[in-house]
Write a protein that holds these residues in place. Structure first.
Motif, PDB file in Angstrom:
ATOM      1  N   ASP A 148       5.572   8.652   5.146  1.00 28.63           N
ATOM      2  CA  ASP A 148       5.316   7.215   5.173  1.00 28.63           C
ATOM      3  C   ASP A 148       6.369   6.464   5.978  1.00 28.63           C
ATOM      4  OD1 ASP A 148       7.369   7.631   3.337  1.00 28.63           O
ATOM      5  OD2 ASP A 148       6.676   6.060   1.967  1.00 28.63           O
ATOM      6  N   GLY A 149       7.255   7.184   6.641  1.00 25.89           N
ATOM      7  CA  GLY A 149       8.299   6.554   7.439  1.00 25.89           C
ATOM      8  C   GLY A 149       9.659   6.645   6.789  1.00 25.89           C
ATOM      9  N   GLY A 150       9.697   6.953   5.502  1.00 25.49           N
ATOM     10  CA  GLY A 150      10.974   7.054   4.811  1.00 25.49           C
ATOM     11  C   GLY A 150      10.982   8.125   3.741  1.00 25.49           C
ATOM     12  N   HIS A 151       9.777   8.537   3.340  1.00 24.46           N
ATOM     13  CA  HIS A 151       9.641   9.562   2.318  1.00 24.46           C
ATOM     14  C   HIS A 151       8.508  10.510   2.677  1.00 24.46           C
ATOM     15  CE1 HIS A 151      12.005   6.504   0.071  1.00 24.46           C
ATOM     16  NE2 HIS A 151      12.615   7.590  -0.349  1.00 24.46           N
ATOM     17  N   PHE A 152       7.904  11.128   1.672  1.00 25.83           N
ATOM     18  CA  PHE A 152       6.950  12.213   1.898  1.00 25.83           C
ATOM     19  C   PHE A 152       5.536  11.759   2.203  1.00 25.83           C
ATOM     20  CE2 PHE A 152      10.278  13.737  -0.993  1.00 25.83           C
ATOM     21  CZ  PHE A 152      10.827  14.708  -0.178  1.00 25.83           C
ATOM     22  N   GLY A 153       5.183  10.571   1.774  1.00 22.89           N
ATOM     23  CA  GLY A 153       3.826  10.058   1.963  1.00 22.89           C
ATOM     24  C   GLY A 153       3.544   8.981   0.948  1.00 22.89           C
ATOM     25  N   GLY A 154       2.283   8.696   0.745  1.00 20.30           N
ATOM     26  CA  GLY A 154       1.898   7.664  -0.206  1.00 20.30           C
ATOM     27  C   GLY A 154       1.979   8.178  -1.631  1.00 20.30           C
ATOM     28  N   ILE A 155       2.665   7.416  -2.475  1.00 20.04           N
ATOM     29  CA  ILE A 155       2.819   7.803  -3.882  1.00 20.04           C
ATOM     30  C   ILE A 155       2.449   6.610  -4.754  1.00 20.04           C
ATOM     31  CG2 ILE A 155       4.504   8.379  -5.682  1.00 20.04           C
ATOM     32  CD1 ILE A 155       5.897  10.161  -3.645  1.00 20.04           C
ATOM     33  N   ALA A 156       1.343   6.758  -5.491  1.00 17.51           N
ATOM     34  CA  ALA A 156       0.867   5.662  -6.326  1.00 17.51           C
ATOM     35  C   ALA A 156       0.613   6.165  -7.736  1.00 17.51           C
ATOM     36  CB  ALA A 156      -0.421   5.083  -5.739  1.00 17.51           C
ATOM     37  N   ARG A 157       0.518   5.210  -8.648  1.00 19.94           N
ATOM     38  CA  ARG A 157       0.098   5.554 -10.014  1.00 19.94           C
ATOM     39  C   ARG A 157      -1.197   4.802 -10.287  1.00 19.94           C
ATOM     40  NH1 ARG A 157       4.622   1.996 -11.724  1.00 19.94           N
ATOM     41  NH2 ARG A 157       3.642   0.168 -12.628  1.00 19.94           N
ATOM     42  N   LYS A 158      -2.036   5.407 -11.115  1.00 22.74           N
ATOM     43  CA  LYS A 158      -3.342   4.808 -11.359  1.00 22.74           C
ATOM     44  C   LYS A 158      -3.263   3.682 -12.368  1.00 22.74           C
ATOM     45  CE  LYS A 158      -4.979   8.090 -14.777  1.00 22.74           C
ATOM     46  NZ  LYS A 158      -5.989   9.012 -15.185  1.00 22.74           N
ATOM     47  N   PRO A 159      -4.129   2.686 -12.235  1.00 20.59           N
ATOM     48  CA  PRO A 159      -5.060   2.464 -11.132  1.00 20.59           C
ATOM     49  C   PRO A 159      -4.303   1.990  -9.880  1.00 20.59           C
ATOM     50  CG  PRO A 159      -5.223   0.643 -12.688  1.00 20.59           C
ATOM     51  CD  PRO A 159      -4.232   1.626 -13.255  1.00 20.59           C
ATOM     52  N   ALA A 160      -4.492   2.690  -8.791  1.00 20.39           N
ATOM     53  CA  ALA A 160      -3.683   2.473  -7.585  1.00 20.39           C
ATOM     54  C   ALA A 160      -3.789   1.060  -7.043  1.00 20.39           C
ATOM     55  CB  ALA A 160      -4.076   3.481  -6.506  1.00 20.39           C
ATOM     56  N   GLU A 161      -4.965   0.474  -7.120  1.00 23.60           N
ATOM     57  CA  GLU A 161      -5.135  -0.868  -6.533  1.00 23.60           C
ATOM     58  C   GLU A 161      -4.245  -1.920  -7.182  1.00 23.60           C
ATOM     59  OE1 GLU A 161      -8.746  -0.152  -9.280  1.00 23.60           O
ATOM     60  OE2 GLU A 161      -7.611   1.001  -7.804  1.00 23.60           O
ATOM     61  N   SER A 162      -3.792  -1.677  -8.409  1.00 19.94           N
ATOM     62  CA  SER A 162      -2.888  -2.637  -9.064  1.00 19.94           C
ATOM     63  C   SER A 162      -1.425  -2.200  -8.998  1.00 19.94           C
ATOM     64  CB  SER A 162      -3.317  -2.869 -10.515  1.00 19.94           C
ATOM     65  OG  SER A 162      -3.198  -1.685 -11.260  1.00 19.94           O
ATOM     66  N   ASP A 163      -1.152  -1.091  -8.324  1.00 13.06           N
ATOM     67  CA  ASP A 163       0.219  -0.594  -8.150  1.00 13.06           C
ATOM     68  C   ASP A 163       0.743  -1.083  -6.802  1.00 13.06           C
ATOM     69  OD1 ASP A 163       2.616   0.770  -8.020  1.00 13.06           O
ATOM     70  OD2 ASP A 163       1.694   2.752  -7.795  1.00 13.06           O
ATOM     71  N   GLU A 164       1.372  -2.245  -6.836  1.00 14.92           N
ATOM     72  CA  GLU A 164       1.829  -2.895  -5.597  1.00 14.92           C
ATOM     73  C   GLU A 164       2.811  -2.015  -4.816  1.00 14.92           C
ATOM     74  OE1 GLU A 164       4.175  -6.977  -4.554  1.00 14.92           O
ATOM     75  OE2 GLU A 164       2.664  -7.095  -6.148  1.00 14.92           O
ATOM     76  N   GLU A 165       3.784  -1.449  -5.517  1.00 13.03           N
ATOM     77  CA  GLU A 165       4.786  -0.595  -4.872  1.00 13.03           C
ATOM     78  C   GLU A 165       4.126   0.655  -4.282  1.00 13.03           C
ATOM     79  OE1 GLU A 165       8.832   1.892  -6.086  1.00 13.03           O
ATOM     80  OE2 GLU A 165       7.946   0.502  -7.536  1.00 13.03           O
ATOM     81  N   GLY A 166       3.229   1.267  -5.034  1.00 17.03           N
ATOM     82  CA  GLY A 166       2.535   2.457  -4.564  1.00 17.03           C
ATOM     83  C   GLY A 166       1.636   2.173  -3.374  1.00 17.03           C
ATOM     84  N   MET A 167       0.912   1.067  -3.409  1.00 17.28           N
ATOM     85  CA  MET A 167       0.017   0.735  -2.294  1.00 17.28           C
ATOM     86  C   MET A 167       0.801   0.426  -1.022  1.00 17.28           C
ATOM     87  SD  MET A 167      -2.992   1.447  -3.150  1.00 17.28           S
ATOM     88  CE  MET A 167      -3.842   0.800  -1.710  1.00 17.28           C
ATOM     89  N   LYS A 168       2.027  -0.037  -1.165  1.00 17.58           N
ATOM     90  CA  LYS A 168       2.860  -0.225   0.033  1.00 17.58           C
ATOM     91  C   LYS A 168       3.122   1.125   0.692  1.00 17.58           C
ATOM     92  CE  LYS A 168       7.211  -2.035   1.869  1.00 17.58           C
ATOM     93  NZ  LYS A 168       7.246  -0.979   2.886  1.00 17.58           N
ATOM     94  N   THR A 169       3.391   2.170  -0.102  1.00 23.89           N
ATOM     95  CA  THR A 169       3.629   3.492   0.487  1.00 23.89           C
ATOM     96  C   THR A 169       2.353   4.057   1.112  1.00 23.89           C
ATOM     97  OG1 THR A 169       3.226   4.816  -1.526  1.00 23.89           O
ATOM     98  CG2 THR A 169       5.475   3.973  -1.195  1.00 23.89           C
ATOM     99  N   VAL A 170       1.202   3.716   0.552  1.00 25.78           N
ATOM    100  CA  VAL A 170      -0.085   4.123   1.129  1.00 25.78           C
ATOM    101  C   VAL A 170      -0.265   3.448   2.487  1.00 25.78           C
ATOM    102  CG1 VAL A 170      -2.601   3.903   0.881  1.00 25.78           C
ATOM    103  CG2 VAL A 170      -1.198   4.651  -1.070  1.00 25.78           C
ATOM    104  N   ARG A 171      -0.051   2.139   2.539  1.00 24.91           N
ATOM    105  CA  ARG A 171      -0.186   1.403   3.807  1.00 24.91           C
ATOM    106  C   ARG A 171       0.835   1.896   4.826  1.00 24.91           C
ATOM    107  NH1 ARG A 171      -0.986  -2.582  -0.027  1.00 24.91           N
ATOM    108  NH2 ARG A 171       1.142  -3.339   0.192  1.00 24.91           N
TER     109      ARG A 171
END
Length: 192
Positions: free
Chosen positions: A155-178
């Protein structure tokens, strides 16, 4: 690279749950890619049936898998992509059995010319908690990509996108996805 004018990004959701976090994450990734001018395609294992590899050995001899299921339509999507972004929920500390079956069946592409070699790969994982096995799941996906000779990015700084469910409400996780989707687009642009 992709033979057409536009480079293509394939998103794969390894979740068996339709419209769950992983399907939505793939939608987000491909929306970012599309806005950046990339062609996109998707494989949602919530809608596809991919049986496990039986190690029958037929793909040593011929270039077609003997198992007649949805994987037959997935093979050309994998070959046609310039980048493959895979998202999986964490099941018992790693990727889903459905996604592992897909990766196992890609041995056909490896045995017949390493057809995924030098394609860009990235991984995203969704766990039940912040530290729910996402990094181990991403590592397992990366391992499968490395076996194919793919170029793996994070993701530019780590391994990739890391979210916790439900992902759409995980602001920090969705940033890593984007950030993962953006990194894939950036690297593909460098590879043109």
């Amino acid at each position: 690279m992709h033979s057409g004018d536009l480079m293509k990004i394939l998103g794969i959701s390894g979740s068996p749950n339709e419209n769950g976090s992983n399907d939505k994450i793939i939608d987000t990734v491909l929306e970012i890619a599309s806005k950046r001018g990339f062609e996109t395609d998707r494989v949602l294992l919530s809608k596809e049936t991919v049986a496990p590899c039986t190690a029958c050995g037929a793909c040593y001899e011929g270039d077609k898998c003997t198992i007649d299921d949805d994987m037959q339509a997935i093979y050309p999507k994998l070959v046609d992509a310039d980048a493959i972004v895979v998202s999986s929920p964490v099941y018992f500390g790693t990727m889903t059995a459905q996604l592992k079956a897909l990766f196992d069946r890609t041995v056909l592409l490896r045995r017949h010319g390493f057809k995924l070699s030098n394609k860009l790969g990235a991984a995203i994982a969704v766990g039940g908690s912040r530290n729910g096995g996402q990094e181990k799941t991403i590592q397992a996906i990366h391992d499968c990509m490395h076996v194919h000779g793919m170029i793996v990015t994070g993701d530019g700084g780590h391994f990739g996108g890391i979210a916790r469910k439900p992902a759409e409400s995980d602001e920090e996780g969705m940033k890593t996805v984007r950030d993962t989707a953006t990194k894939v687009c950036d690297v593909l642009e460098m590879m043109k």
